[in-house]
Design a protein around this motif. Structure first.
Motif, mmCIF file in Angstrom:
data_model
loop_
_atom_site.group_PDB
_atom_site.id
_atom_site.type_symbol
_atom_site.label_atom_id
_atom_site.label_comp_id
_atom_site.label_asym_id
_atom_site.label_seq_id
_atom_site.Cartn_x
_atom_site.Cartn_y
_atom_site.Cartn_z
ATOM 1 N N LEU A 8 0.835 -1.199 0.000
ATOM 2 C CA LEU A 8 0.000 0.000 0.000
ATOM 3 C C LEU A 8 0.874 1.255 0.000
ATOM 4 O O LEU A 8 1.713 1.418 0.887
ATOM 5 C CB LEU A 8 -0.897 0.003 1.239
ATOM 6 C CG LEU A 8 -1.871 1.181 1.356
ATOM 7 C CD1 LEU A 8 -2.939 1.116 0.270
ATOM 8 C CD2 LEU A 8 -2.518 1.193 2.733
ATOM 9 N N GLU A 27 -2.145 6.905 5.835
ATOM 10 C CA GLU A 27 -2.641 5.691 6.496
ATOM 11 C C GLU A 27 -2.392 5.733 8.002
ATOM 12 O O GLU A 27 -3.170 5.185 8.788
ATOM 13 C CB GLU A 27 -1.953 4.466 5.876
ATOM 14 C CG GLU A 27 -2.593 3.138 6.217
ATOM 15 C CD GLU A 27 -3.869 2.878 5.431
ATOM 16 O OE1 GLU A 27 -4.464 1.798 5.614
ATOM 17 O OE2 GLU A 27 -4.286 3.734 4.643
ATOM 18 N N ASN A 277 -9.732 -4.395 10.687
ATOM 19 C CA ASN A 277 -9.949 -3.111 10.024
ATOM 20 C C ASN A 277 -10.693 -2.105 10.901
ATOM 21 O O ASN A 277 -11.285 -1.152 10.401
ATOM 22 C CB ASN A 277 -10.659 -3.304 8.679
ATOM 23 C CG ASN A 277 -12.058 -3.893 8.817
ATOM 24 O OD1 ASN A 277 -12.487 -4.265 9.903
ATOM 25 N ND2 ASN A 277 -12.764 -3.995 7.695
ATOM 26 N N LYS A 318 -1.328 -11.060 1.305
ATOM 27 C CA LYS A 318 -2.069 -9.826 1.543
ATOM 28 C C LYS A 318 -2.008 -9.527 3.042
ATOM 29 O O LYS A 318 -2.721 -10.159 3.815
ATOM 30 C CB LYS A 318 -3.509 -9.930 1.081
ATOM 31 C CG LYS A 318 -4.249 -8.623 1.369
ATOM 32 C CD LYS A 318 -5.606 -8.553 0.792
ATOM 33 C CE LYS A 318 -6.393 -7.387 1.337
ATOM 34 N NZ LYS A 318 -5.687 -6.121 1.479
ATOM 35 N N SER A 319 -1.170 -8.596 3.435
ATOM 36 C CA SER A 319 -0.352 -7.701 2.616
ATOM 37 C C SER A 319 0.958 -7.436 3.350
ATOM 38 O O SER A 319 1.165 -7.909 4.466
ATOM 39 C CB SER A 319 -1.060 -6.346 2.404
ATOM 40 O OG SER A 319 -2.268 -6.501 1.724
ATOM 41 N N GLU A 322 -0.650 -3.146 5.096
ATOM 42 C CA GLU A 322 -2.012 -2.610 5.208
ATOM 43 C C GLU A 322 -2.346 -2.446 6.693
ATOM 44 O O GLU A 322 -3.158 -3.182 7.263
ATOM 45 C CB GLU A 322 -3.012 -3.539 4.520
ATOM 46 C CG GLU A 322 -2.828 -3.629 3.023
ATOM 47 C CD GLU A 322 -3.788 -2.726 2.265
ATOM 48 O OE1 GLU A 322 -4.439 -1.875 2.909
ATOM 49 O OE2 GLU A 322 -3.871 -2.885 1.034
ATOM 50 N N GLU A 325 -5.946 -2.118 7.941
ATOM 51 C CA GLU A 325 -6.734 -3.337 7.830
ATOM 52 C C GLU A 325 -6.150 -4.453 8.687
ATOM 53 O O GLU A 325 -6.706 -5.554 8.733
ATOM 54 C CB GLU A 325 -6.805 -3.800 6.373
ATOM 55 C CG GLU A 325 -7.627 -2.898 5.477
ATOM 56 C CD GLU A 325 -7.749 -3.432 4.067
ATOM 57 O OE1 GLU A 325 -6.994 -4.376 3.716
ATOM 58 O OE2 GLU A 325 -8.589 -2.932 3.314
#
Length: 350
Positions: A8, A27, A277, A318-319, A322, A325
Motif C-alpha cells: 500500500l 494511512e 480493520n 495480503k499484505s 495494510e 486493515e
C-alpha cells in the motif's frame, strides 16, 4: 517458490487526501487513532523498526526491501491507481523507478475501484470515480506502465510482466483492454503482460470468468475480503452495532482462497497476513482472532504446497503494510520480526 506481497503506497500526504480527509492525512492517521474495542483487543498497533514512516524517503523503502528479503519475499505488488489518465499515490513507485532503489522486485496491481467515503459509512459519496472511457484510455494506461514493465526489477511470469487486476469483472470492455495491451506490447517488441484477475466465488463462479478465460492468464481468489466488505457496509446501517465482528483466523483462511477444481485458468494461492480493520471502521469492523506467527507459518506452508503443483509456483500475500486493515508483515512493537520469520519458515516448508 516465489512470493509477492501487496504493498500500500498511502503513507505519504497528497493534496487530494488533504482535501478529503484533512491536512497531512496518511494511512498512519487512522492507525494512530485506533482504540481497543473489547478485552484483549490489540489496538493501536505500533510500528517497530520503521516507525511511522513516509514512503517518499528512499531509506525507508531500502529498509523495507531488506525486511522483505528476510521474509523470503521476491517483490512487492504496488497498488496502482489509474482514473482515466489521472494517477494517485504514485510518488513511491515513481521514486523507486527514478532512483533504482530498492533493488527488490516489484509489479503493479490495479485497484480499479472508485474512491468513496466508505470508511465513514457514506459509500455513495464518491471522491473520484473509476471509469473506462475505452480503447484510447487503455492505450494511454499501457504506455504509462511501459517504463515499469521495461525495468529489470519488474516481476515476470513466463517472461511476461505480471499485472494484477483487482476487479476484472467491472471492466466493461476487458476484451478491448487486453487486445489494446497486446497490440501495444507487440508494437514495442515486448511480450504482453501476464494478467492475473482477482475473483470472488462467494456466490459461485463469477459471471465474467468464462469470457475472461482467453483474456486472463490466471486468477487469485478474494472471496473472504469481499465478504468482509459486505459485513462492514451492513453493520454501518444497523442501530446499536456495538462491537466488531470477531472471526477465527483459521476460518478466514479456509474460506479466503479455496482451491477450485476444473477452472480454465491457473489459480494462485492467497495468504491473509491477519485482519483487523477497526482503525478504519471502528465498531463496524471485523477482527481475526487467534492470529499468531505460528498460524501464519501454517497458512504460508499450505499455500506453498498448493503452489508447487502449478506451472509457475507463486504465493501472494495480503499484505506487506495494510496497517489500517491489520494485515501486514512489517515489524510491530509486539511481535518484532516474528511475522517475517513466520513467512520465511512457511515458504521453506517441505
Amino acid at each position: 517458490m516465489r512470493a509477492l506481497a501487496y504493498y500500500l503506497p498511502q503513507f505519504h500526504p497528497i493534496p487530494e487526501n488533504d482535501r478529503w480527509w484533512g491536512d497531512g492525512f496518511t494511512e498512519w492517521t487512522s492507525v494512530r487513532a485506533a482504540e481497543p474495542l473489547f478485552r484483549g483487543h490489540r489496538q493501536p498497533r505500533v510500528p517497530g523498526d520503521l516507525g511511522y514512516y513516509d514512503l517518499r524517503d528512499d531509506r525507508v523503502r531500502d529498509r523495507q526491501a531488506e525486511l522483505a528479503q528476510e521474509a523470503g519475499i521476491e517483490g512487492f505488488a504496488y497498488w496502482h491507481y489509474w482514473f482515466s489518465g489521472r494517477r494517485l499515490l504514485e510518488a513511491p513507485s515513481e521514486r523507486m523507478l527514478a532512483t533504482g532503489r530498492p533493488g527488490l522486485g516489484f509489479c503493479f496491481a490495479w485497484a480499479n475501484i472508485s474512491w468513496s467515503r466508505a470508511w465513514t459509512g457514506a459509500d455513495r459519496q464518491v471522491l473520484v470515480a473509476q471509469e473506462y472511457p475505452g480503447a484510447d484510455d487503455h492505450r494511454r494506461h499501457y504506455r504509462a506502465l511501459q517504463r515499469a514493465f521495461d525495468d529489470d526489477r519488474y516481476v515476470r511470469v513466463d517472461g511476461r510482466p505480471l499485472f494484477l487486476l483487482f476487479r476484472p469483472g467491472e471492466i466493461p470492455d476487458l476484451a478491448t483492454m487486453v487486445e489494446v495491451w497486446r497490440e501495444e506490447a507487440d508494437r514495442a517488441g515486448e511480450p504482453p503482460p501476464y494478467l492475473v484477475g482477482e475473483a470472488d466465488f462467494t456466490n459461485g463462479p463469477p459471471a465474467w470468468l468464462p469470457a475472461a478465460s482467453t483474456l486472463l492468464d490466471g486468477i487469485v481468489e478474494y472471496s473472504w475480503i469481499r465478504a468482509i466488505g459486505r459485513v462492514n457496509r451492513v453493520r454501518r446501517k444497523l442501530p446499536g452495532a456495538g462491537r466488531p465482528v470477531r472471526v477465527p483466523y483459521d476460518r478466514m483462511i479456509e474460506r479466503l482462497s479455496v482451491r477450485r477444481d476444473g477452472l480454465s485458468l491457473p489459480q494462485y494461492p492467497l495468504v491473509l497476513t491477519g485482519w483487523d480493520n477497526t482503525p478504519r471502521y471502528q465498531r463496524a469492523g471485523v477482527v481475526s482472532e487467534g492470529y499468531a506467527p505460528e498460524r501464519l507459518t501454517a497458512a504460508v506452508a499450505a499455500a506453498r504446497a498448493w503452489a508447487t503443483s502449478l506451472e509457475h509456483p507463486l504465493v501472494i500475500l495480503k499484505s506487506w503494510n495494510e496497517w489500517s486493515e491489520g494485515n501486514m508483515l512489517e515489524p510491530d512493537e509486539t511481535f518484532g520480526h516474528r511475522w517475517l520469520a513466520a513467512c520465511r519458515e512457511g515458504l521453506a516448508a517441505a
